[in-house]
Write a protein that holds these residues in place. Sequence first.
Motif: not given
Length: 318
Positions: A31-32, A166-170
């Motif tokens: 997603k990122n 959502s909102g999770v870092s790579t």
Amino acid sequence: MILEACYFLVWLVVLSLAADRFVFGASVLAKNIGVSPMIIGLTIVAMGSSAPEIMVAATASFNGGTDTAVGNAIGSNITNIALVLGITALLKPLSIASSTLKKEMPLLLAVSLLAVYFLADYELIRLEGIILIVLFFVVIGALAWMSIHVEKGDPLQPEAESEIPSGVSTSKAVSWLIIGMILLPLSAYFMVQSAEIIARHFGLSELVIGLTIIAIGTSLPELAACVAGVLKGEDDLALGNIIGSNIFNILAVLAMPGLIAPGVIDANAATRDSYVMIGLTVLLLVFSFNIRGSRRINRVEGGCLIACFFGYQYLLFS
């Protein structure tokens, strides 16, 4: 033996958690970098739900347990339809609205028939393993194409999107992906070791242990995902998880013994278990798209599926 059963359960839990973290990391990473949630749902998430079966089949095959690996592939499909979907439909009838699932179901039947054909001569050769793994990548591509060309208003699209974190870092996603990749084969190895010790103690064949204790154990993540899905009203996503997992069980899981440990298999896999799998797959299609035109799996049909599961277990152990 009680201690060995505890070891089995511990490694089963680790395997399930590792698969969950693997899917989490892979989904967030995809997603990122801009991959569509629909593509992630139909490919990465579906493939990740079969990760325990793939690891177990590969581990068993490396140890020479071809029948265990074959039993895991077939048994997981039987368990997913008869037990997991049966329990899910009993909790809440499933309404099927997605046109994408309508396209996936014939594909599931086709690959299941291919598996029956490959096993019919009581042997799984390396060429058949190669064909299955090639088809696995072809199907991944086909599912990605279907997700890009999904019909407007298909309810599977928002359901799939809501499941991607959502909102999770790579960096965090990569960390979980690596942890999952390390723990999956490790836990699979120790779980198979414990299962084989339990099987020898009770005098069970490799095939039966793959069809029962290992298949049921590796299908628990699908049960959790399906129950959570229907309770949130995501019926299409719940059924999609089952269909996608079963397709990958045939193409990726059954490919493992063909690629790693080709050879003669237990005749029961061809003459009994593969036909039970086909029968349940046909029953799934009939229940999902019946002659009245309704697209719904109700509680009576869920009860019928569970009855089929316990009838099959009786057949195995009688």
